[in-house]
Design an enzyme around this catalytic site. Structure first.
Site, PDB file in Angstrom:
ATOM      1  CG  ASN A  38      -8.163  46.609 -32.379  1.00  0.00           C
ATOM      2  OD1 ASN A  38      -8.886  47.459 -32.900  1.00  0.00           O
ATOM      3  ND2 ASN A  38      -8.462  46.014 -31.221  1.00  0.00           N
ATOM      4  CE  LYS A  72      -7.231  48.023 -28.489  1.00  0.00           C
ATOM      5  NZ  LYS A  72      -6.880  47.741 -27.109  1.00  0.00           N
ATOM      6  CG  HIS A  78     -10.693  43.415 -28.297  1.00  0.00           C
ATOM      7  ND1 HIS A  78     -10.700  44.148 -27.143  1.00  0.00           N
ATOM      8  CD2 HIS A  78      -9.433  43.452 -28.770  1.00  0.00           C
ATOM      9  CE1 HIS A  78      -9.473  44.622 -26.931  1.00  0.00           C
ATOM     10  NE2 HIS A  78      -8.688  44.214 -27.898  1.00  0.00           N
ATOM     11  CD  GLU A 123     -10.189  47.458 -25.704  1.00  0.00           C
ATOM     12  OE1 GLU A 123     -10.517  47.817 -26.846  1.00  0.00           O
ATOM     13  OE2 GLU A 123      -8.992  47.473 -25.306  1.00  0.00           O
ATOM     14  CD  GLU A 131      -5.889  40.858 -28.015  1.00  0.00           C
ATOM     15  OE1 GLU A 131      -5.015  41.480 -28.628  1.00  0.00           O
ATOM     16  OE2 GLU A 131      -7.009  41.319 -27.806  1.00  0.00           O
ATOM     17  N   GLY A 171      -3.116  47.313 -23.241  1.00  0.00           N
ATOM     18  CA  GLY A 171      -3.047  48.758 -23.018  1.00  0.00           C
ATOM     19  C   GLY A 171      -2.415  49.153 -21.702  1.00  0.00           C
ATOM     20  CB  SER A 207       1.637  45.786 -23.600  1.00  0.00           C
ATOM     21  OG  SER A 207       0.604  46.482 -22.911  1.00  0.00           O
TER      22      SER A 207
HETATM   23  P1  PGA Z   1      -2.466  46.914 -26.871  1.00  0.00           P
HETATM   24  O1  PGA Z   1      -3.863  46.295 -27.345  1.00  0.00           O
HETATM   25  O2  PGA Z   1      -1.447  46.457 -27.897  1.00  0.00           O
HETATM   26  O3  PGA Z   1      -2.670  48.391 -26.886  1.00  0.00           O
HETATM   27  O4  PGA Z   1      -2.174  46.367 -25.528  1.00  0.00           O
HETATM   28  C1  PGA Z   1      -3.949  45.003 -27.853  1.00  0.00           C
HETATM   29  C2  PGA Z   1      -5.364  44.700 -28.220  1.00  0.00           C
HETATM   30  O5  PGA Z   1      -6.271  45.191 -27.545  1.00  0.00           O
HETATM   31  O6  PGA Z   1      -5.621  43.968 -29.194  1.00  0.00           O
END
Ligand code: PGA
Length: 252
Positions: free
Chosen positions: A9, A11, A96, A98, A168, A174, A214
């Site tokens: 992803n 983003k 997601h 976010e 997640e 992140g 992460s």
């Molecule tokens: P990240 O994001 O690997 O940067 O922690 C994972 C995600 O948001 O799907």
């Protein structure tokens, strides 16, 4: 047998030229990979149709990061499931954290999006996961159960079979803080058990459940070695072709 998947992803990262360059580099490094893990690249919408034309290797697919909860019409700025499918995407991320946090998405809007995704031949990757306070107070299983109940257990068996789930933990996204392999396995097994109770054991065994948060080349193999972890949804590390390929190769 359920599918092994690693999805990247991107983003809101990479302008058009940077994104095409990253994709070319990922594909180049994938040419000598003949393992069974499917790769899904999930760039911003504007990259998708060009990347579709560039795909040459097997087992490499495209996805979108979101779709509208409406099929079409006067919804300025939105992208429909049909539009996403029509440019060559096969997958779409739904719910997601976010999107839930910054764009007010609820389990109910996710269910509407999943419905449209399936109607338009897209595989939804439905994201669930608790925030840090919920884990600290021990209510994470409850939170995840509600996300699953309201987001995907509203579907019949035929539709449910199309869905991929991503666990997640929001505190791991992140942040550099990964769930331990035991924490991931515990939640994945819990989700699989919920599916078995709601549908059948066979459906539960066939459902792909990804881990995200992460995930990187140093922890991927450990996480993917867990019996209920079928791959990963990768954010930051998917923006580096070498790291992303190392994660794909770790999903044996
Ligand atoms: P990240 O994001 O690997 O940067 O922690 C994972 C995600 O948001 O799907």
């Amino acid at each position: 047998m359920r599918k092994k998947i690693v999805a990247g992803n991107w983003k809101m990262n990479k302008n058009y030229d940077e994104g095409i360059e990253l994709f070319i580099s990922i594909q180049q490094k994938l040419r000598d990979y003949h393992g069974e893990c499917k790769t899904v690249v999930i760039p911003p919408f504007i990259h998708i149709s060009r990347i579709r034309e560039l795909i040459e290797v097997e087992n490499l697919f495209l996805g979108g990061q979101n779709i509208s909860d409406k099929p079409s019409g006067a919804f300025t700025g939105e992208i429909s499931a049909d539009m996403l499918w029509s440019v060559g995407a096969n997958y779409v991320i739904i719910g997601h954290s976010e999107r839930r946090k910054y764009f007010g998405e609820t389990n109910q809007t996710c269910a509407q999006k999943i419905n449209l995704a399936i109607e338009n031949k897209l595989v939804p990757i439905y994201c669930v996961g608790e925030v840090v306070e919920q884990r600290k107070s021990g209510i994470h299983f409850k939170v995840i159960e509600q996300q699953i109940n309201e987001g995907i257990f509203v579907f019949g068996l035929q539709e449910f079979k199309e869905i991929v789930i991503a666990y997640e933990p929001v505190w791991a996204i992140g942040t550099g803080l990964t769930a331990t392999k035991e924490q991931a396995q515990e939640v994945h097994a819990f989700i699989r058990e919920l599916i078995s109770k709601k549908y059948t054991e066979k459906i539960a065994q066939n459902t792909t459940i990804l881990y995200g948060g992460s995930c990187n080349p140093s922890n991927a193999e450990d996480l993917f070695s867990q019996s209920d972890v079928d791959g990963g949804l990768i954010g930051g590390a998917s923006l580096n072709a070498d790291d992303f390929i190392a994660i794909i190769k770790a999903n044996k």
